[in-house]
Design an enzyme around this catalytic site. Structure first.
Site, mmCIF file in Angstrom:
data_model
loop_
_atom_site.group_PDB
_atom_site.id
_atom_site.type_symbol
_atom_site.label_atom_id
_atom_site.label_comp_id
_atom_site.label_asym_id
_atom_site.label_seq_id
_atom_site.Cartn_x
_atom_site.Cartn_y
_atom_site.Cartn_z
ATOM 1 N N GLY A 82 23.444 28.124 -9.865
ATOM 2 C CA GLY A 82 22.935 27.765 -8.627
ATOM 3 C C GLY A 82 23.976 27.346 -7.558
ATOM 4 C CG ASP A 83 26.658 27.052 -4.053
ATOM 5 O OD1 ASP A 83 27.457 26.567 -4.573
ATOM 6 O OD2 ASP A 83 26.448 27.470 -2.788
ATOM 7 C CB SER A 84 22.741 23.251 -2.644
ATOM 8 O OG SER A 84 21.802 23.694 -3.706
ATOM 9 N N GLY A 119 20.568 28.805 -3.432
ATOM 10 C CA GLY A 119 20.811 30.105 -4.239
ATOM 11 C C GLY A 119 20.719 30.072 -5.604
#
Length: 225
Positions: A82-84, A119
């Site tokens: 994940g990524d933010s 994501g």
């Protein structure tokens, strides 16, 4: 079924544990700035936040999945990456890192609403089978209270909590009282949309409840043993 979290984020680990999953952890070896710079240079454009977070989530999950295939050929399960990023008024706000930057962010955000883009990439890894991946982006809007004072901002920043998180805030810890509304999956704001991850698992043929850890593997059980 085993689950590997391709992240060192305490917030993402906490979310998984609260959802009944006890993952193994692997830190992805991804140079995030280099990845974004290379893609933007090749495509001659600046990636919007949703594409930005999805690209990094996919690269992180792919890196860890490849390492698992190499180092643990018997691994049978899922890799979750994940990524933010936080966006307000069209401006992307990453981790502030420095106290003065965090203070300026909060002065800008109070009384305003921004969007947290997250994501997600889930990769199914099984012995003798090529990895299969599903991915998606989730977003949630975050509204900040208008009456947070300069003194409260200074005290919050002094705790160090907002320095290492996207947007300089948390919703599930000390920053929570300064946020008056969240629209969308609340876990998105914490770091990962659990409903999105569940949907991606379903696309890969994995039933979410099959990922729940047995009671003896829960963190509480391990702590009391």
């Amino acid at each position: 079924m085993r689950v590997c979290l391709a992240s060192t984020s305490p917030a993402r680990l906490m979310l998984m544990r609260q959802a009944g999953i006890e993952p193994i952890l692997r830190a992805p070896q991804v140079d995030e700035e280099a990845v974004i710079a290379a893609v933007e240079a090749s495509e001659h454009r600046v990636l919007p936040p949703d594409e930005h977070v999805l690209l990094l989530a996919r690269r992180k999950a792919a890196d860890v999945a490849a390492a698992l295939v190499r180092d643990d050929p018997d691994f049978d399960g899922l890799v979750v990456g994940g990524d933010s990023m936080f966006e307000i008024d069209g401006q992307v706000l990453g981790k502030p890192l420095r106290p003065e930057v965090a203070v300026a962010r909060w002065e800008q955000m109070r009384g305003r609403t921004g969007i947290l883009h997250s994501g997600h990439s889930v990769i199914r890894v099984a012995p003798g089978m090529p990895p299969r991946e599903e991915h998606a982006v989730a977003a949630a809007s975050v509204g900040f209270v208008a009456d947070v004072s300069d003194a409260e901002i200074a005290a919050y920043v002094a705790t160090g909590e907002p320095l290492q998180v996207a947007g300089a805030f948390t919703v599930d810890s000390l920053g929570g009282p300064f946020i008056d509304r969240v629209e969308g999956d609340p876990s998105t704001v914490v770091g990962m949309s659990l409903s999105t991850v569940r949907r991606l698992c379903a696309r890969l043929g994995v039933v979410w409840t099959d990922l729940w850890a047995p009671p003896e593997q829960a963190p509480e059980a391990a702590a009391s043993s």
